[in-house]
Design an enzyme around this catalytic site. Structure first.
Site, PDB file in Angstrom:
ATOM      1  N   GLY A   1       0.768  -1.242   0.000  1.00 57.68           N
ATOM      2  CA  GLY A   1       0.000   0.000   0.000  1.00 57.68           C
ATOM      3  C   GLY A   1       0.801   1.294   0.000  1.00 57.68           C
TER       4      GLY A   1
ATOM      5  N   ASP B   1      -3.849   1.868  11.469  1.00 58.92           N
ATOM      6  CA  ASP B   1      -5.249   1.696  11.878  1.00 58.92           C
ATOM      7  C   ASP B   1      -5.258   1.329  13.369  1.00 58.92           C
ATOM      8  OD1 ASP B   1      -7.972   1.238  11.805  1.00 58.92           O
ATOM      9  OD2 ASP B   1      -7.868  -0.560  10.609  1.00 58.92           O
TER      10      ASP B   1
ATOM     11  N   ARG C   1      -5.806   0.696  -6.489  1.00 61.20           N
ATOM     12  CA  ARG C   1      -4.492   1.212  -6.071  1.00 61.20           C
ATOM     13  C   ARG C   1      -4.036   2.387  -6.932  1.00 61.20           C
ATOM     14  NH1 ARG C   1      -2.258  -2.212  -2.231  1.00 61.20           N
ATOM     15  NH2 ARG C   1      -2.685  -4.419  -2.488  1.00 61.20           N
TER      16      ARG C   1
HETATM   17  P1  5GP Z   1      -3.291  -2.062  11.638  1.00 62.58           P
HETATM   18  O1  5GP Z   1      -2.408  -3.226  12.047  1.00 62.58           O
HETATM   19  O2  5GP Z   1      -2.719  -0.730  12.020  1.00 62.58           O
HETATM   20  O3  5GP Z   1      -4.697  -2.251  12.177  1.00 62.58           O
HETATM   21  O4  5GP Z   1      -3.481  -2.151  10.084  1.00 62.58           O
HETATM   22  C1  5GP Z   1      -2.563  -1.617   9.206  1.00 62.58           C
HETATM   23  C2  5GP Z   1      -2.737  -2.156   7.814  1.00 62.58           C
HETATM   24  O5  5GP Z   1      -4.115  -2.487   7.525  1.00 62.58           O
HETATM   25  C3  5GP Z   1      -2.380  -1.085   6.809  1.00 62.58           C
HETATM   26  O6  5GP Z   1      -1.001  -1.095   6.516  1.00 62.58           O
HETATM   27  C4  5GP Z   1      -3.238  -1.465   5.623  1.00 62.58           C
HETATM   28  O7  5GP Z   1      -2.606  -2.467   4.869  1.00 62.58           O
HETATM   29  C5  5GP Z   1      -4.485  -2.048   6.247  1.00 62.58           C
HETATM   30  N1  5GP Z   1      -5.541  -1.016   6.385  1.00 62.58           N
HETATM   31  C6  5GP Z   1      -5.979  -0.440   7.528  1.00 62.58           C
HETATM   32  N2  5GP Z   1      -6.949   0.458   7.276  1.00 62.58           N
HETATM   33  C7  5GP Z   1      -7.103   0.469   5.925  1.00 62.58           C
HETATM   34  C8  5GP Z   1      -7.951   1.215   5.033  1.00 62.58           C
HETATM   35  O8  5GP Z   1      -8.767   2.066   5.414  1.00 62.58           O
HETATM   36  N3  5GP Z   1      -7.801   0.955   3.701  1.00 62.58           N
HETATM   37  C9  5GP Z   1      -6.918   0.035   3.208  1.00 62.58           C
HETATM   38  N4  5GP Z   1      -6.877  -0.135   1.887  1.00 62.58           N
HETATM   39  N5  5GP Z   1      -6.112  -0.694   4.023  1.00 62.58           N
HETATM   40  C10 5GP Z   1      -6.203  -0.468   5.360  1.00 62.58           C
END
Ligand code: 5GP
Length: 181
Positions: free
Chosen positions: A48, A107, A169
């Site tokens: 991403g 996130d 993307r």
């Molecule tokens: P975390 O471990 O912080 O919950 O998640 C991080 C990863 O989840 C990010 O690097 C991404 O790959 C994915 N992610 C979290 N929120 C989003 C979002 O709103 N859109 C997308 N496309 N990916 C997300």
């Protein structure tokens, strides 16, 4: 993050290409000032972050080694479990290097927290994180992020490198999908 299933396929704009350009220039100038005279290892977390990473890097006038780190979450895809599998490791030893990690979105913070622990074990001279997006309401762990592009709500976003089910993307802006009625 909220469930993006059953959404319409026409994305709405959350952050325009112009706003992204402006903010990327500001972040690059902060990094440029902070790292003046130093060599850095810039790590792109795949997939991403690839557009964000290349846009920031093209604005930096510093000696930079580019590295790519592939990670994937185990288990449920919609909510991060914090259990992260490294699918592609970096080639460069990080010992005594100044490292900046580039993430698309923080996130819950669990993925970043895992990655930082993994990289710290390689004993870099310094380690900072640059995230394009942060969702403060969704954070479940305290994790340091020194450079932040935008703080957003819990909505699932796409575009500018980020996908939903492998799509979107290539959008030049950050968007979201509205529920279908
Ligand atoms: P975390 O471990 O912080 O919950 O998640 C991080 C990863 O989840 C990010 O690097 C991404 O790959 C994915 N992610 C979290 N929120 C989003 C979002 O709103 N859109 C997308 N496309 N990916 C997300």
């Amino acid at each position: 993050m909220s469930n993006p299933a059953n959404r319409s396929s026409e994305p709405k704009v959350l952050i325009s290409a112009e706003k992204l350009d402006e903010r990327i220039a500001e972040i690059a100038s902060e990094i440029q000032n902070d790292y003046q005279g130093r060599e850095i290892v810039a790590i792109c977390v795949l997939k991403g972050s690839f557009i964000f990473f290349s846009d920031v890097l093209r604005k930096l006038d510093l000696p930079i080694h580019c590295e790519f780190l592939g990670v994937s979450s185990y288990g449920d895809k919609k909510v991060s479990s914090g259990e992260v599998k490294v699918t592609l490791d970096i080639n460069e030893p990080l010992e005594n290097k100044h490292v900046i990690l580039f993430e698309d979105i923080v996130d819950s913070g669990l993925t970043l927290s895992y990655i930082l622990a993994n990289l710290r074990a390689r004993r870099p001279a310094s380690l900072k994180t640059c995230a394009l997006l942060m969702k403060p309401e969704s954070m479940r762990v305290e994790v340091p992020v020194e450079y932040v592009g935008f703080k957003i709500g819990p909505e699932f976003v796409i575009g500018y490198g980020m996908d939903y089910a492998g799509k979107y993307r290539g959008l030049p802006y950050i968007g979201y999908l509205e529920p279908e009625h």
